[in-house]
Design a protein around this motif. Structure first.
Motif, PDB file in Angstrom:
ATOM      1  N   THR A   1      14.952   1.707  51.140  1.00  0.00           N
ATOM      2  CA  THR A   1      13.854   2.217  51.955  1.00  0.00           C
ATOM      3  C   THR A   1      13.755   3.728  51.829  1.00  0.00           C
TER       4      THR A   1
ATOM      5  N   CYS B   1       9.223   4.959  58.693  1.00  0.00           N
ATOM      6  CA  CYS B   1       9.534   4.197  57.492  1.00  0.00           C
ATOM      7  C   CYS B   1       8.339   4.259  56.571  1.00  0.00           C
TER       8      CYS B   1
ATOM      9  N   ALA C   1      17.415   5.343  51.809  1.00  0.00           N
ATOM     10  CA  ALA C   1      18.319   4.587  52.677  1.00  0.00           C
ATOM     11  C   ALA C   1      18.548   3.186  52.126  1.00  0.00           C
ATOM     12  N   LYS C   2      19.734   2.694  52.355  1.00  0.00           N
ATOM     13  CA  LYS C   2      20.115   1.335  51.931  1.00  0.00           C
ATOM     14  C   LYS C   2      19.874   0.371  53.085  1.00  0.00           C
ATOM     15  N   ASN C   3      19.174  -0.692  52.798  1.00  0.00           N
ATOM     16  CA  ASN C   3      18.956  -1.714  53.827  1.00  0.00           C
ATOM     17  C   ASN C   3      20.225  -2.523  54.058  1.00  0.00           C
TER      18      ASN C   3
ATOM     19  N   VAL D   1      18.581  -0.015  58.334  1.00  0.00           N
ATOM     20  CA  VAL D   1      19.175   0.715  57.221  1.00  0.00           C
ATOM     21  C   VAL D   1      20.559   1.184  57.642  1.00  0.00           C
TER      22      VAL D   1
ATOM     23  N   TRP E   1      22.438   6.258  54.565  1.00  0.00           N
ATOM     24  CA  TRP E   1      21.367   7.223  54.321  1.00  0.00           C
ATOM     25  C   TRP E   1      21.863   8.317  53.372  1.00  0.00           C
TER      26      TRP E   1
END
Lengths: 108, 121
Positions: free
Chosen positions: B35, B47, B97-99, B108, B111
């Motif tokens: 994201t 977002c 960011a990683k979900n 998320v 970050w």
């Protein structure tokens, strides 16, 4: 768009006290789609709580989440100095994904 | 350890374009959605766009639909955000960011430090 309104805007407390932060949604939310983040100055946000009440990896049990429908709460017990930060709620159940405006937790 | 390193932020004129990149490491990138989240002092967190682990599904915030395109190259462990028709309101710190999950939208859980985009003449 689902609007998330957090209250209070600022909360001033002392270390050792407990904090209750509120997040009210303009429409009913599914519990699975509510999260809370902490942001310290100069840092990106950090995931604290997902699915309303599940703690993210490494988050101490002083942090807890609850709620349903339109009202959700983040509770922090026994405040530590590192807990003084800004807290955001988020919903991702309906597009667009939205965040609350944040609650600043200050040291009294 | 999960690491997300953004690059590409810059000063750009209104109407211009910019491409952000995010190099991911420390996890199996194809297993997770990614994201872009932006932050401004005035508008808070937003977002901007999300993409599923295989790139098959995407999400866009209302304010960027039709102007921004999110993509990923799992062979290079890299996430992109192509931003066109930039406006002053796009000025923000952009986080990669990683979900938490494979899906294009989920909480998320990691970050990057962010890259600054400034749109101004």
């Amino acid at each position: 768009e689902i609007v998330l309104t957090q209250s209070p805007d600022t909360l001033s407390l002392s270390p050792g006290e407990g904090a209750t932060l509120s997040c009210r949604a303009s429409q009913s939310l599914t519990r699975s789609y509510v999260a809370w983040y902490q942001q310290r100055p100069g840092q990106p946000p950090k995931l604290l709580i997902y699915s309303t009440s599940s703690r993210a990896t490494g988050i101490p049990d002083r942090f807890s989440g609850s709620g349903s429908g339109t009202d959700f709460t983040l509770t922090i017990n026994r405040l530590e100095p590192e807990d003084f930060a800004v807290y955001y709620c988020q919903q991702f159940g309906r597009s667009p994904i939205t965040f609350g405006q944040g609650t600043r937790l200050d040291i009294k | 350890e999960v690491q997300l390193l953004e690059s590409g932020g810059n000063l750009v004129q209104p109407g211009g374009s910019l491409r952000l990149s995010c190099a991911a490491s420390g996890f199996r990138v194809s297993d997770y959605g990614l994201t872009w989240v932006r932050q401004t002092p005035g508008k808070g967190l937003e977002c901007v766009a999300g993409i599923s682990g295989d790139g098959g599904n995407t999400y866009y915030g209302d304010s960027v639909k039709g102007r921004f395109t999110i993509s990923r190259d799992n062979s290079k462990n890299t996430l992109y955000l192509q931003m066109n028709s930039l406006r002053a309101g796009d000025t923000a710190l952009y986080y990669c960011a990683k979900n938490q999950r494979f899906l294009e939208w989920s909480p998320v859980d990691s970050w990057g430090q962010g890259t600054l985009v400034t749109v101004s003449s």
